[in-house]
Design a protein around this motif. Structure first.
Motif, PDB file in Angstrom:
ATOM      1  N   SER A 100     -31.027   6.937   4.269  1.00 22.40           N
ATOM      2  CA  SER A 100     -30.219   5.831   3.741  1.00 22.40           C
ATOM      3  C   SER A 100     -28.982   6.332   3.006  1.00 22.40           C
ATOM      4  CB  SER A 100     -31.059   4.934   2.835  1.00 22.40           C
ATOM      5  OG  SER A 100     -31.575   5.681   1.751  1.00 22.40           O
ATOM      6  N   GLU A 101     -28.917   7.641   2.797  1.00 22.00           N
ATOM      7  CA  GLU A 101     -27.727   8.266   2.232  1.00 22.00           C
ATOM      8  C   GLU A 101     -27.490   9.550   3.020  1.00 22.00           C
ATOM      9  OE1 GLU A 101     -27.686   8.570  -2.104  1.00 22.00           O
ATOM     10  OE2 GLU A 101     -29.314   7.108  -2.143  1.00 22.00           O
ATOM     11  N   ARG A 102     -26.254   9.843   3.332  1.00 25.08           N
ATOM     12  CA  ARG A 102     -25.926  10.973   4.201  1.00 25.08           C
ATOM     13  C   ARG A 102     -26.424  12.306   3.647  1.00 25.08           C
ATOM     14  NH1 ARG A 102     -24.164  12.593   9.425  1.00 25.08           N
ATOM     15  NH2 ARG A 102     -24.167  14.833   9.129  1.00 25.08           N
ATOM     16  N   GLN A 145     -30.028  -0.965   3.777  1.00 26.47           N
ATOM     17  CA  GLN A 145     -30.228   0.318   4.441  1.00 26.47           C
ATOM     18  C   GLN A 145     -29.875   0.282   5.926  1.00 26.47           C
ATOM     19  OE1 GLN A 145     -34.414   0.694   3.789  1.00 26.47           O
ATOM     20  NE2 GLN A 145     -34.202   1.570   1.749  1.00 26.47           N
ATOM     21  N   GLN A 166     -26.684   2.353   7.468  1.00 28.31           N
ATOM     22  CA  GLN A 166     -26.622   3.775   7.121  1.00 28.31           C
ATOM     23  C   GLN A 166     -27.787   4.582   7.696  1.00 28.31           C
ATOM     24  OE1 GLN A 166     -24.163   5.552   5.757  1.00 28.31           O
ATOM     25  NE2 GLN A 166     -25.376   7.389   6.044  1.00 28.31           N
ATOM     26  N   ALA A 183     -26.880   5.714  11.051  1.00 32.32           N
ATOM     27  CA  ALA A 183     -25.453   6.013  11.230  1.00 32.32           C
ATOM     28  C   ALA A 183     -25.193   7.336  11.945  1.00 32.32           C
ATOM     29  CB  ALA A 183     -24.745   6.022   9.877  1.00 32.32           C
ATOM     30  N   HIS A 184     -26.096   8.298  11.827  1.00 35.67           N
ATOM     31  CA  HIS A 184     -25.898   9.596  12.487  1.00 35.67           C
ATOM     32  C   HIS A 184     -26.001   9.461  14.006  1.00 35.67           C
ATOM     33  CE1 HIS A 184     -30.188   9.127  11.948  1.00 35.67           C
ATOM     34  NE2 HIS A 184     -30.322   9.867  13.031  1.00 35.67           N
ATOM     35  N   VAL A 213     -19.653  12.366   9.060  1.00 42.19           N
ATOM     36  CA  VAL A 213     -19.851  11.270   8.112  1.00 42.19           C
ATOM     37  C   VAL A 213     -19.758  11.863   6.721  1.00 42.19           C
ATOM     38  CG1 VAL A 213     -21.456   9.483   7.321  1.00 42.19           C
ATOM     39  CG2 VAL A 213     -21.404  10.120   9.731  1.00 42.19           C
TER      40      VAL A 213
END
Length: 189
Positions: free
Chosen positions: A86-88, A133, A136, A139-140, A185
């Motif tokens: 949920s966070e890079r 969430q 994200q 997102a990858h 990202v």
């Protein structure tokens, strides 16, 4: 010899824990289910001073969780990981710590309306958590295999993953993400 890491990545209420439990029952080799929620549950229940202190504790917990997963795999244990990007920075840290060739990255998908229904039914998550969430987490954009918990039961998803394991791709999704670097990202921590 490093153990296999089956990394289930999906939003809150997507079905990761249910799939992980089923994987432990259907996989032929011994596996450990490591869930980030288990690590949060181990923390003392004392009141934290403010949001900044809570955030600092959460960051240390997530970072420690990543290292625990890496350590279990480094000792030769197969691990089913129940977590989310949920966070890079979480992805970046896992890319640094995990042997990329030994990670099977599983996208656990579920449409947002169904996630919101499950979240309301559960009652143990903040309202809107899955929606926050949703973008994200995936997102990858790269997975070895994806499952959809709105169309398949946790057991069916586990069996799909089990059937996939003997024909894992090379390079793996983790290897492709590591090769691409973290410049795609922006990292947030």
């Amino acid at each position: 010899m490093s153990g296999l890491i089956i990394f289930l990545n999906g939003t809150s209420s997507s079905g990761k824990s249910s799939i992980a439990r089923e994987l432990l029952s259907v996989l032929d080799e011994t596996c450990f289910h490591l869930a980030v929620d288990q690590f949060h549950a181990m923390r003392s229940k004392r009141e934290l001073a403010d949001e900044a202190e809570l955030r600092a504790v959460m960051l240390r917990t997530w970072s420690g969780f990543h290292r625990a997963v890496a350590g279990m795999a480094a000792a030769g244990n197969n691990v089913v990981v129940d977590h989310l990007f949920s966070e890079r920075w979480r992805l970046d840290e896992c890319l640094e710590l995990f042997p990329a060739a030994d990670v099977v990255l599983v996208g656990v998908r579920c449409p947002l309306p169904e996630l919101e229904r499950r979240e309301a039914e559960r009652g143990d998550r903040p309202v809107g958590l899955a929606a926050r969430q949703f973008v994200q987490v995936h997102a990858h954009g790269v997975y070895d295999i994806e499952v959809d918990t709105s169309t398949a039961t946790p057991l069916e998803c586990a069996l799909q993953i089990k059937e996939f394991l003997p024909r894992r791709p090379s390079p793996t999704a983790f290897e492709r993400l590591a090769a691409a670097g973290s410049s795609a990202v922006p990292a947030a921590r």
